[in-house]
Scaffold this motif. Structure first.
Motif: not given
Length: 86
Positions: A4-5, A20-25, A36-39, A52-55
């Motif tokens: 996933q990462l 599902g993503l906060s404004l800060e995120v 990448t999700l790892f980054d 998880d939401v982003l993936h």
């Protein structure tokens, strides 16, 4: 989780409007523009739940793009209009 990462994030990806993503995120990801999700996981304040939401969103967007090639154009137009408001 390791696979996933490795998921890549398009350069022009729009984080605004993802439920599902906060404004800060959203702000941190928009500024850092991880490849990448790892980054993204290395950014302070990015939680495992956010990843998880982003993936899930990336996966669903890729599926939709196969069905309707215009979905990427529509989402980039929406992001551009949101960015002009800031």
């Amino acid at each position: 989780m390791h696979a996933q990462l490795q998921a890549t994030i398009p350069e022009d990806f729009c984080y605004q409007g993802i439920s599902g993503l906060s404004l800060e995120v959203v702000e941190k990801l928009s500024i850092a523009r991880p490849k990448t999700l790892f980054d993204a996981s290395k950014i302070s304040g990015i939680t495992p739940a956010s990843l998880d939401v982003l993936h899930l969103h990336l996966h669903l967007q890729a599926k939709r793009a196969k069905v309707d090639s215009s979905s990427k154009i529509a989402s980039s137009k929406q992001c551009s209009s949101l960015e002009s408001l800031s």
